[in-house]
Design an enzyme around this catalytic site. Structure first.
Site, PDB file in Angstrom:
ATOM      1  N   LYS A 148      39.144  35.246  28.134  1.00 18.96           N
ATOM      2  CA  LYS A 148      39.822  35.698  29.358  1.00 18.96           C
ATOM      3  C   LYS A 148      39.674  34.625  30.445  1.00 18.96           C
ATOM      4  O   LYS A 148      40.617  34.309  31.162  1.00 18.96           O
ATOM      5  CB  LYS A 148      39.231  37.035  29.819  1.00 18.96           C
ATOM      6  CG  LYS A 148      40.033  37.735  30.910  1.00 18.96           C
ATOM      7  CD  LYS A 148      39.754  37.245  32.316  1.00 18.96           C
ATOM      8  CE  LYS A 148      40.555  38.031  33.346  1.00 18.96           C
ATOM      9  NZ  LYS A 148      40.315  37.544  34.723  1.00 18.96           N
TER      10      LYS A 148
ATOM     11  N   HIS B 258      32.244  34.006  43.578  1.00 21.91           N
ATOM     12  CA  HIS B 258      33.325  34.998  43.670  1.00 21.91           C
ATOM     13  C   HIS B 258      33.290  35.709  45.003  1.00 21.91           C
ATOM     14  O   HIS B 258      34.312  35.890  45.652  1.00 21.91           O
ATOM     15  CB  HIS B 258      33.136  36.055  42.575  1.00 21.91           C
ATOM     16  CG  HIS B 258      33.920  35.763  41.339  1.00 21.91           C
ATOM     17  ND1 HIS B 258      34.174  36.707  40.394  1.00 21.91           N
ATOM     18  CD2 HIS B 258      34.507  34.644  40.898  1.00 21.91           C
ATOM     19  CE1 HIS B 258      34.870  36.177  39.413  1.00 21.91           C
ATOM     20  NE2 HIS B 258      35.074  34.917  39.702  1.00 21.91           N
TER      21      HIS B 258
ATOM     22  N   ASP C  94      56.767  32.025  29.442  1.00 23.59           N
ATOM     23  CA  ASP C  94      56.510  33.402  29.000  1.00 23.59           C
ATOM     24  C   ASP C  94      55.020  33.561  28.682  1.00 23.59           C
ATOM     25  O   ASP C  94      54.558  33.173  27.606  1.00 23.59           O
ATOM     26  CB  ASP C  94      57.374  33.663  27.755  1.00 23.59           C
ATOM     27  CG  ASP C  94      57.236  35.080  27.231  1.00 23.59           C
ATOM     28  OD1 ASP C  94      56.264  35.780  27.595  1.00 23.59           O
ATOM     29  OD2 ASP C  94      58.095  35.487  26.436  1.00 23.59           O
TER      30      ASP C  94
ATOM     31  N   GLU D  81      43.985  36.020  41.351  1.00 24.00           N
ATOM     32  CA  GLU D  81      42.526  36.223  41.376  1.00 24.00           C
ATOM     33  C   GLU D  81      41.836  35.139  42.208  1.00 24.00           C
ATOM     34  O   GLU D  81      41.951  33.953  41.904  1.00 24.00           O
ATOM     35  CB  GLU D  81      41.994  36.196  39.935  1.00 24.00           C
ATOM     36  CG  GLU D  81      40.513  36.497  39.831  1.00 24.00           C
ATOM     37  CD  GLU D  81      40.023  36.570  38.386  1.00 24.00           C
ATOM     38  OE1 GLU D  81      40.801  36.990  37.494  1.00 24.00           O
ATOM     39  OE2 GLU D  81      38.863  36.201  38.152  1.00 24.00           O
TER      40      GLU D  81
END
Ligand code: MEV
Length: 438
Positions: free
Chosen positions: A266, A379, A282, A83
């Site tokens: 998130k 962004h 993991d 991202e």
């Protein structure tokens, strides 16, 4: 550990030059980086030993978060993430935290939970008493299943019994608590569950059910705090004091609303997962543990919260992190091994503090942007680079095309192609873009 994690202008130079700067800061050889990264860090033959039905490999960008200082030591922190803006945002926020002295971190002992489900247990209190009366025997049985771990001074530490549901369920679960040292521990803990299950069922006069680790490893938590002076938080349009109010407001929103808490978390996991993946760990286990922990009170809640202390913003994150710095993927993945070397070959506990610190930095960057300019400005500037690449720009042309389409407020493939044509047809001047380092 790095000599320094302050590398101003890092985003402006070429990949080769960045490798040289990181080599200088961390003592890692450039040749090692070439060997580990070129070919995506993993060749198809090696990949074929990892999983089944392999056709090839799937590469992701490997970047580094700069400016990170944890417990008075500098770290150049590897991040693998697709991202745009995640690495830049974490580096930028880490610089603000640095202005307040850096992150302070503490970590629990590396204790994992091995779960053994027992069914058809008619007398749960009697079964519980019988198992606890044989604790020493169970611990010894568990240790015999993991001699390598015991040799490294880890091993089974405790036995706990929980009754589940009502008497009609006839179900209890035994937790064997295992110190996994620098391993993530899944294989060790699963071996222990299988080794002790029959004896536990006999003691409980029940039947063996599932035997597996719990990913809610809440005895293996990490806690990181930071104090950021208002002056470091100011934007072009808002003074630092108002930014603190905005960030505290964002924190309260997440504390009161699970819909917002999910997005808040998130943003934290953007940073945590990137470090977890880079170091060969993991990330599904980490995600499962983090979200179960976030819901432990019965209401899904933020993993990090923010408060004001005078003219300082104080942030705190707590989450379970089962990370390893030995075994597993690390045995075979050259880029994961290199990631650990960039960090000075830390133990699992230090690695967990770094992942949590980068998670807290990612959260700070997100809530600061949301409380000020909104997230899209930064962004879109970074997204413009990907659009420039898709339009065919290479090398320095990427930044120049990106800048043109951002300034034109037209971040589309067509606009990027037009900008590329214009720039290619003239000997243009250099251009600047979003400051990815600062
Ligand atoms: C995007 O990847 C992450 C954010 O949505 C996190 C947040 O809203 O706090 C920006």
């Amino acid at each position: 550990m790095a000599r320094t994690s302050r590398l101003p202008g890092f985003y402006k130079v070429t990949v080769q030059e960045r490798r040289a700067l990181v080599s200088d800061a961390t003592g890692t050889e450039i040749l090692e980086m070439e060997r580990a990264f070129d070919a995506g860090g993993l060749d198809a033959e090696t990949a074929d030993k990892f999983v089944e039905n392999v056709l090839g490999t799937y590469a992701l960008p490997f970047g580094v978060a700069l400016n990170v200082r944890v417990n008075a030591h500098d770290f150049v922190v590897p991040m693998v993430v697709e991202e745009p803006s995640v690495v830049a945002a974490a580096s930028n926020a880490a610089k603000m935290v640095r202005a307040g002295g850096g992150f302070e971190a503490e970590v629990d002992a590396p204790l994992m939970i091995s779960q053994i489900q027992l069914t058809e247990v008619d007398d749960a209190p009697k079964a519980t008493a019988a198992i606890l009366a044989h604790k020493a025997e169970i611990l010894a049985l568990a240790d015999r299943a993991v001699p390598g771990l015991v040799a490294r001074e880890g091993g089974a530490r405790d036995v706990e019994v929980r009754t589940l549901g009502t008497a009609d369920d006839r179900m209890i679960v035994v937790h064997v608590i295992v110190d996994c040292r620098d391993a993530m521990g899944a294989n060790l803990v699963n071996s222990i569950a299988e080794a002790v299950a029959d004896r536990l069922a006999a003691l409980a006069e029940g039947k063996v059910g599932l035997r597996i680790l719990s990913n809610l490893c809440d005895k293996r938590c990490v806690r990181v705090t930071c104090r950021v002076p208002a002056s470091a938080l100011a934007t072009d349009d808002m003074d630092g004091d108002h930014v603190i109010d905005g960030i505290v407001n964002a924190s309260r929103f997440a504390e009161l609303d699970p819909y917002r808490a999910a997005t808040h978390n998130k943003g934290i996991m953007n940073g945590v997962d990137a470090v977890v993946i880079a170091t060969g760990n993991d990330w599904r286990a980490v995600e499962a543990g983090a979200h179960a922990f976030a819901a432990r009170s019965g209401q899904y809640s933020p993993l990090a919260i923010w408060r004001r202390d005078g003219d300082t913003l104080v942030g705190r994150i707590e989450l379970p992190l089962a990370l390893g710095t030995v075994g597993g993927t690390l045995r075979v993945h050259p880029a994961a091994r290199l990631a650990l070397r960039l960090l000075g070959s830390p133990g699992a506990g230090t690695l967990a503090t770094l992942a949590a610190a980068v998670g807290l930095a990612s959260n700070l960057a997100a809530v600061r942007a949301l409380a000020t300019d909104g997230i899209q400005r930064g962004h879109m500037a970074l997204h413009a680079r990907s659009v420039a690449v898709a339009a065919g720009a290479t090398k320095s042309m990427v930044e120049r095309v990106a800048t043109m389409i951002v300034e034109a407020r037209d971040i589309t493939l067509e606009a990027a192609k037009r900008a590329l044509e214009v720039l290619s047809s003239r000997d243009g001047d250099g251009a600047t873009v979003v400051d990815a380092d600062e």
